[in-house]
Scaffold this motif. Structure first.
Motif, PDB file in Angstrom:
ATOM      1  N   THR A  11     -28.137 -27.960 -35.613  1.00 16.16           N
ATOM      2  CA  THR A  11     -28.411 -28.616 -36.886  1.00 16.16           C
ATOM      3  C   THR A  11     -28.123 -27.659 -38.032  1.00 16.16           C
ATOM      4  O   THR A  11     -27.893 -26.458 -37.812  1.00 16.16           O
ATOM      5  CB  THR A  11     -29.883 -29.076 -36.970  1.00 16.16           C
ATOM      6  N   THR A  45     -35.169 -31.506 -32.173  1.00 12.82           N
ATOM      7  CA  THR A  45     -33.812 -31.574 -31.621  1.00 12.82           C
ATOM      8  C   THR A  45     -33.627 -32.778 -30.697  1.00 12.82           C
ATOM      9  O   THR A  45     -32.492 -33.138 -30.389  1.00 12.82           O
ATOM     10  CB  THR A  45     -33.473 -30.289 -30.849  1.00 12.82           C
ATOM     11  N   LYS A  73     -33.485 -35.775 -33.555  1.00 11.41           N
ATOM     12  CA  LYS A  73     -32.324 -35.512 -34.403  1.00 11.41           C
ATOM     13  C   LYS A  73     -32.372 -36.276 -35.722  1.00 11.41           C
ATOM     14  O   LYS A  73     -31.360 -36.757 -36.235  1.00 11.41           O
ATOM     15  CB  LYS A  73     -31.022 -35.825 -33.656  1.00 11.41           C
TER      16      LYS A  73
END
Length: 287
Positions: free
Chosen positions: A218, A248, A251
């Protein structure tokens, strides 16, 4: 730029104007059915000089680079004993980014000598120091395990990503122009690092330690250079007096995790999380 000044700027964290005297803060992370909160925030270093770069050796041992009468040395805080003490250093220069060796046999730290020589050293409890990686100007690092060190070294005023295997005494250079934040990812065979993208922001990558391949995770929020792993799937960063988390798995965008007392701390930068995930160390400016 004067080379010694350049090295000091890198090691002291590229601090912005007004952030020349950061302190190390510590707090508890409390989780219950209603969610997660940060409590008991206190200024641990509480010193007018430079205090930065915290790392947990254990849940009860925190190391950081602290001011020692104008020189930066290794300090440690034992929560069970409730005391702060100097853990080592050299009169020849200052120590930065201290971390407990994986086998707990000593402390590793970057030393910048007054001559401009910069190396990664191992400091034993006896005070003896030895160079871990000869002929490499290490700037920032972390241990993947007792044999492998991941970090960046300085070459031509850029930071290059490396993996060093102690048993082979061999360094593998993987990428040029990376950031300063390196972390072993909890429960995974990877180490995370940052690199600058085309927009000038910091992207987080995972380095698979089996294949040495990198995978994008990211982008950090604008203006943020530092982060930590809250657990095996969530990244945490600081901005002003607030903390934000990125999951994660989901997302989604960065979400606010906690608002800290702006009358105690602001300009949060570096973050460290204890092995159990129950304690957090923060670098910020005291109010």
């Amino acid at each position: 730029m004067n080379r010694l000044l350049y090295l000091l700027t890198l090691l002291c964290g590229s601090l912005a104007f007004g952030q020349t005297n950061p302190d190390v803060f510590i707090a508890s992370i409390d989780t219950d059915e209603e969610g997660t909160t940060i409590s008991g925030l206190q200024n641990l270093s509480n010193d007018p000089g430079y205090d930065n770069q915290p790392s947990f050796g254990t849940d009860n041992l925190l190391l950081y680079a602290g001011n020692n009468d104008g020189q930066t040395d290794i300090f440690q805080m034992h929560s069970r004993m409730g005391r702060k003490m100097r853990a080592g250093g050299s009169l020849a220069g200052g120590e930065y980014s201290p971390q407990l060796m994986p086998d707990e046999s000593g402390i590793a730290a970057v030393r910048l000598d007054t001559t401009g020589l910069q190396r990664l050293y191992r400091y034993e409890r006896s005070g003896k120091s030895t160079v871990l990686i000869p002929d490499l100007m290490v700037a920032y690092f972390t241990f993947y395990d007792a044999n492998q060190i991941v970090g960046c070294y300085i070459e031509d005023e850029t930071l290059n990503l490396f993996v060093h295997k102690l048993d082979e005494a061999k360094t593998y250079t993987l990428l040029k122009d990376v950031g300063r934040s390196f972390h072993k990812v909890p429960g995974q065979n990877s180490v995370s690092y940052t690199a600058t993208n085309e927009q000038g922001q910091q992207d987080v990558y995972l380095l698979d330690m089996d294949s040495l391949e990198s995978f994008f995770v990211t982008q950090l929020p604008i203006g943020v250079n530092d982060y930590a792993w809250l657990n095996d799937s969530e990244l945490i960063v600081g901005s002003n007096s607030s903390l934000f988390v990125y999951d994660t798995f989901d997302k989604k965008d960065w979400e606010k995790f906690a608002d800290l007392d702006a009358n105690v701390i602001t300009d949060i930068s570096r973050i460290a999380i204890s092995p159990s995930g129950k304690r957090i160390a923060l670098v910020g400016i005291p109010k």
